[in-house]
Write an enzyme that holds these catalytic residues in place. Structure first.
Site, PDB file in Angstrom:
ATOM      1  CE1 TYR A  62      -4.083  -1.162  -0.159  1.00 43.23           C
ATOM      2  CE2 TYR A  62      -3.640  -2.513   1.950  1.00 43.23           C
ATOM      3  CZ  TYR A  62      -4.628  -2.544   0.792  1.00 43.23           C
ATOM      4  OH  TYR A  62      -5.720  -3.031   0.980  1.00 43.23           O
TER       5      TYR A  62
ATOM      6  CD  GLU B 154       0.264 -31.640   8.411  1.00 42.83           C
ATOM      7  OE1 GLU B 154       0.757 -32.948   8.402  1.00 42.83           O
ATOM      8  OE2 GLU B 154      -0.639 -31.339   7.769  1.00 42.83           O
TER       9      GLU B 154
ATOM     10  CG  ASP C  53      -2.268 -35.406   8.321  1.00 44.19           C
ATOM     11  OD1 ASP C  53      -2.254 -35.731   9.470  1.00 44.19           O
ATOM     12  OD2 ASP C  53      -2.692 -34.711   7.769  1.00 44.19           O
TER      13      ASP C  53
END
Lengths: 391, 391
Positions: free
Chosen positions: B107, B209, B261
């Site tokens: 910005y 995780e 996982d």
């Protein structure tokens, strides 16, 4: 190596309360059987048509509509059994001092039932549930049935909310000073009812949608100089953050201000904090903060408003650099919000009108880009001081 | 109300170091002008072909390929000016004791330049940058050019990582005891190099995780009974979490175990911790933990492996309830991983082979569903004890 660590008294108490409630609600089924009646569950309906906005209390809640699940009705038997299966799994977890997640509960209950049709003599297989969507829905039914949130049954979940400020709390036997977190923050626990508020020195709670803006205000000590408890929901708030904010408002009487992006999505985040989520209205009685105030960013902060006799906080050239064109989806979402009763106030009408006219939106970050000092020393304190928020 | 709070010595030091580096790198341009040369930036290329796997150090890094950006080359002038614009904005922010985010920097630098073509005499407009993608890329060039991460320039960001354990750290002038967080956790700050490690009593770091599994292990006091620092990345790790974990490994010599996982996506998370991210390899020298160990969940944990003389942790019936069919995308991702040198080891080959054969995957939650005690008292400690992890 063993993990039979002594539980805190609050934990033990929560466990036995949840077990007692489960017992007392399901014992009625045993009575049914003993009395020769068909065991049947009667549960309040979680449908949109049974979701009402309660204007007296300013939150969404379930209506009186109920559905029944009977063991001997072939259309209701599966749901009946799923509900009992889930209640049993949760009861076991409570008894065994465990902390399952909703994902765990899905896995724990998932199994295949082999059966033989009594008429055709054919054999077949049926799963207890196929997807987590199904077991989650059963958990929600259970929450409604026993009138207890899953958090009260010590079911844990991913947690995003953070807090810093002049406050001491007690959790899990530890006393935690939320003013001594360095540049980091305290990550709120998934069972916020186990938190004890010890003491605090703050005038209000500021809830910020964006984690990065929270980090910035924290870094310059905004909460110190303004005596405020600074919270971030890191996007759409999770249940624990909502419950925690509600408790700060209800139990300590602290005003709660919400600062979100200036777009219909940000307004919806405010709405979830204030009245609850539309699809999960049964939670609102515990999770909503009906007195939450929308502090900004408002369309009238950007453009000013003659109706409100309000000057804009941004100059023409700042607007041209910071403003983003609203998308079709933003406009659809605004249509949706306009249908909700709690957005049908003269004050919100002004905001939505400016949005429709300008077809633009703005992020909180635009204000920190104009200057973090501007946000911290001008925008926030002056809006709070003059009462430029929506109740 | 003012926010000119005194900065901590670490903060002041970081600011002046970053300003000094910026100055010394860009002063060469002034020399160019003074000597009548065309001002030119020479920056290492951030392309895939210039990304190398360094097997000696076990991490990804940029090669020697460079590109140049000259002020007087019409194809390079815009990028040249963007780089200087960004450097200037960051320098100002450092000087003004600010903490911008990358969104802020976008910005702050966004503006429209009006020009008149010297030949055609036509006027036109050009934006400094259009989208944040463009300004982010400029920040990355700058990081490579001055050989400093954005965190070292006090640029803040959204932060997901959390930690609990027997450790005391110092941050922002506060001493924080990470063993006194109740059921909550300490949310890691976006500038982890400002953290001072005071003292600790831990044998290893366990990075999980999934936030919800972290919450569960925390709740039963896993880190107390096993003397471990428990970290969660809450999904794909952000830069601060990676840097923090690296510091725990490098400075304290603590082994780091990753628990994700059991699927190619989880393996990739491990890979990002270990060797770095493939598209942002220049960060790896500071953010990667080459000695990180993959603890699980492994395909061989689920099915066992005759090659490894390893028995499975799950029974046949547990497998049938917990296992998920691998999707096409999982299989594509596995193909991709197989191409990476650091997955081309005999040990990984066994895992990937089982994945190919079984075409299935498993979440960590399957282990907590089997029993949180199983995960905490059997699976984790026995795998660590027998060394069943991949280096």
């Amino acid at each position: 190596m063993s993990h039979d660590a002594p539980l805190t008294p609050k934990d033990v108490e929560a466990r036995s309360r949840a077990m007692e409630v489960l017992r007392s609600k399901f014992i009625a089924l045993v009575d049914d059987v003993m009395a020769g009646r068909v065991p049947t569950l009667v549960i309040r309906k979680r449908t949109l048509t049974n979701t009402l906005y309660d204007d007296v209390n300013g939150l969404l809640r379930l209506g009186e509509g109920t559905l029944k699940r009977s063991f001997l009705n072939v259309n209701e038997a599966k749901k009946f059994m799923q509900t009992l299966l889930m209640a049993g799994i949760i009861y076991e977890a409570l008894k065994n001092n465990e902390y399952p997640t909703i994902r765990d509960l899905y896995y724990r209950g998932k199994h295949t039932i082999k059966y033989r049709d009594l008429v055709s003599r054919k054999t077949g297989e049926e799963n207890s549930w196929e997807e987590q969507k199904e077991s989650d829905s059963v958990i929600r039914d259970l929450e409604v049935f026993i009138d207890m949130l899953r958090e009260d049954m010590l079911i844990l979940s991913k947690e995003k909310g953070k807090i810093v400020g002049n406050m001491r709390i007690k959790s899990g036997g530890d006393v935690i000073d939320l003013s001594k977190m360095g540049h980091g923050a305290y990550s709120i626990e998934p069972t916020p009812d186990l938190i004890e508020f010890l003491d605090y020195d703050a005038e209000y709670v500021l809830v910020i949608e964006k984690d990065a803006v929270f980090q910035q205000l924290h870094r310059i000590g905004y909460w110190k100089t303004n005596r405020v408890l600074l919270v971030t929901s890191a996007g759409q708030p999770d249940r624990a953050t909502r419950r925690f904010v509600r408790r700060l408002n209800e139990e300590l009487g602290l005003p709660v201000y919400i600062l979100s992006d200036c777009d219909p999505y940000g307004w919806y985040i405010y709405s979830v904090f204030k009245v609850g989520s539309i699809t999960l209205s049964y939670e609102s009685e515990r999770l909503a903060t009906p007195k939450a105030r929308f502090l900004g960013v408002m369309m009238s902060d950007i453009y000013g408003s003659p109706k409100l006799n309000k000057k804009p906080y941004l100059t023409e050239s700042e607007r041209s650099n910071y403003i983003i064109k609203a998308s079709e989806r933003d406009r659809d979402r605004a249509d949706e919000l306009e249908n909700y009763k709690w957005f049908q106030t003269p004050r919100w009408k002004v905001e939505i009108e400016i949005f429709r006219e300008k077809r633009s939106k703005l992020e909180i970050e635009a204000l920190t880009s104009k200057g973090l000092k501007f946000l911290a020393d001008t925008y926030l304190p002056s809006k709070i001081e003059v009462g430029d928020w929506i109740a």
